[in-house]
Design an enzyme around this catalytic site. Structure first.
Site, PDB file in Angstrom:
ATOM      1  N   TYR A 184     -60.173 -72.900 -30.019  1.00 10.97           N
ATOM      2  CA  TYR A 184     -60.223 -74.383 -29.270  1.00 10.97           C
ATOM      3  C   TYR A 184     -61.524 -74.715 -28.767  1.00 10.97           C
ATOM      4  O   TYR A 184     -62.319 -73.861 -28.477  1.00 10.97           O
ATOM      5  CB  TYR A 184     -59.084 -74.253 -28.282  1.00 10.97           C
ATOM      6  CG  TYR A 184     -58.025 -74.123 -28.675  1.00 10.97           C
ATOM      7  CD1 TYR A 184     -57.539 -74.023 -29.747  1.00 10.97           C
ATOM      8  CD2 TYR A 184     -56.684 -73.748 -27.947  1.00 10.97           C
ATOM      9  CE1 TYR A 184     -55.614 -73.815 -30.637  1.00 10.97           C
ATOM     10  CE2 TYR A 184     -55.572 -74.036 -28.057  1.00 10.97           C
ATOM     11  CZ  TYR A 184     -55.594 -73.914 -29.374  1.00 10.97           C
ATOM     12  OH  TYR A 184     -54.080 -74.099 -29.744  1.00 10.97           O
ATOM     13  N   GLU A 242     -42.489 -76.837 -25.830  1.00 12.80           N
ATOM     14  CA  GLU A 242     -43.329 -75.552 -26.447  1.00 12.80           C
ATOM     15  C   GLU A 242     -42.157 -74.984 -26.867  1.00 12.80           C
ATOM     16  O   GLU A 242     -40.970 -74.831 -26.387  1.00 12.80           O
ATOM     17  CB  GLU A 242     -44.163 -75.170 -25.072  1.00 12.80           C
ATOM     18  CG  GLU A 242     -44.497 -73.646 -26.145  1.00 12.80           C
ATOM     19  CD  GLU A 242     -45.988 -73.099 -25.412  1.00 12.80           C
ATOM     20  OE1 GLU A 242     -46.612 -74.111 -24.862  1.00 12.80           O
ATOM     21  OE2 GLU A 242     -45.372 -71.981 -25.149  1.00 12.80           O
TER      22      GLU A 242
HETATM   23  C1  3EB Z   1     -50.955 -73.514 -27.685  1.00  8.08           C
HETATM   24  O1  3EB Z   1     -50.983 -73.567 -29.546  1.00  8.08           O
HETATM   25  C2  3EB Z   1     -49.809 -74.200 -27.290  1.00  8.08           C
HETATM   26  O2  3EB Z   1     -52.743 -69.509 -22.797  1.00  8.08           O
HETATM   27  O3  3EB Z   1     -51.282 -67.472 -23.908  1.00  8.08           O
HETATM   28  C3  3EB Z   1     -49.182 -71.390 -26.356  1.00  8.08           C
HETATM   29  C4  3EB Z   1     -49.395 -70.075 -26.387  1.00  8.08           C
HETATM   30  C5  3EB Z   1     -50.111 -72.002 -25.640  1.00  8.08           C
HETATM   31  C6  3EB Z   1     -49.882 -68.872 -25.661  1.00  8.08           C
HETATM   32  C7  3EB Z   1     -51.456 -68.965 -24.143  1.00  8.08           C
HETATM   33  C8  3EB Z   1     -50.603 -70.818 -25.636  1.00  8.08           C
HETATM   34  C9  3EB Z   1     -50.574 -69.875 -24.687  1.00  8.08           C
HETATM   35  O4  3EB Z   1     -52.313 -73.318 -27.533  1.00  8.08           O
HETATM   36  C10 3EB Z   1     -50.101 -73.338 -25.790  1.00  8.08           C
END
Ligand code: 3EB
Length: 300
Positions: free
Chosen positions: A161, A280
């Site tokens: 990211y 989520e």
């Molecule tokens: C995402 O896809 C949504 O920080 O451990 C999903 C699964 C998300 C795990 C984490 C965060 C986490 O970014 C958020």
């Protein structure tokens, strides 16, 4: 977190393990293990840490929690994280100039580095949700064997990211497939309405739910591609759906039921880690050697 819908009240996750189990723990940490798998829960109240100039308490609590868990896994001989559940209060609140979820990400990544765990390499399935109150709570399932880690071709890997989402990226993979004797467990991480790295459908909970389910379907397709056998299907997973605004339950449930049929789904109220995400969904499945044999699908 409050349950929503018909099963208001309490639910528990109960993991049944074969063979003799042993337990341990102290000081906010408890764990149980059976020779194949270890499950641990750690709670750490950031307010009990001694103040350090210039440090963010939640970030330090996260770093300490993960260091302690990694040490436990190494000492007990269950080095491979399969699945991590992260819960923290006020996840979207900014403190000391940094949103708390972002502080959590910094602490988590520092602990990975300190403990010799490569951030861009191995990362378990995970979720990170916001509670109304309470200490940082991290639950882990770990094993003696490396799971097959899966990514989603529709999404950027979380560790890649860009920094607009925080100074340190999250560390998790989109799913993990773990092998136990005679059984495989598929853990699909918390999944949201993100394509590439961007949040889609801001303000539209029904569209976010559809995008989330499209992401879960894509991860499932990856699982079936990488680990052939009796295919995993959407209707056979069990789901937990985290909804930011309880009033969105009906809209979310209508979309989920349309896609997953009669699958088992829990709905709970929780804050999601980006303030523009309204929902989520995480999921799990098991497939046993007996099921595969009965279906005539040979597995090595
Ligand atoms: C995402 O896809 C949504 O920080 O451990 C999903 C699964 C998300 C795990 C984490 C965060 C986490 O970014 C958020």
């Amino acid at each position: 977190m409050p349950l929503l819908g018909s099963d208001k009240g309490m639910v528990s996750d109960v993991w049944l393990a074969g063979g003799a189990c042993r337990s341990g723990g102290q000081n906010g940490l408890s764990y149980r293990y059976n020779g194949h798998v270890l499950f641990a829960v750690l709670t750490l109240d950031e307010h009990l840490l001694t103040a350090l100039a210039g440090s963010l308490p939640l970030q330090r609590a996260t770093e300490q929690a993960y260091e302690r868990l990694f040490r436990l896994l190494d000492e007990q001989g269950y080095p491979y994280l399969w699945r991590v559940w992260n819960y923290l209060a006020d996840i979207n609140v900014e403190e000391g100039g940094l949103e708390r979820y972002r502080q959590f990400n910094v602490g988590r990544q520092l602990a990975y580095e300190k403990c010799g765990r490569a951030v861009g390499g191995y990362a378990s399935a995970a979720c990170a949700l916001g509670t109304a109150a309470g200490p940082l709570t991290v639950a882990v399932m770990a094993g003696k064997t490396a799971p097959v880690l899966l990514e989603n071709p529709r999404q950027v890997r979380a560790c890649d990211y860009p920094s607009v989402y925080g100074p340190r990226s999250p560390v998790f993979s989109r799913a993990a497939l773990a092998k136990l004797p005679g059984q495989e467990l598929l853990f699909i991480s918390g999944t949201a309405s993100i394509v590439g790295h961007r949040t889609m459908h801001v303000g539209d909970v029904a569209a976010q739910t559809r995008e989330t389910l499209a992401n879960i379907a894509a991860v499932l397709q990856e699982a079936n591609r990488v680990a052939p056998g009796l295919p995993f299907t959407l209707s056979q997973l069990s789901y937990r759906t985290y909804i930011r605004h309880a009033a969105d339950l009906d809209a979310v449930r209508a979309e989920v039921q349309r896609q997953v049929g009669g699958a088992q789904v829990q709905y709970v109220q929780a804050d999601v880690c980006r303030s523009d995400l309204l929902v989520e969904i995480e999921a799990m499945a098991s497939r046993t050697a007996e099921q595969q044999d009965a279906a005539g699908v040979g597995v090595a």
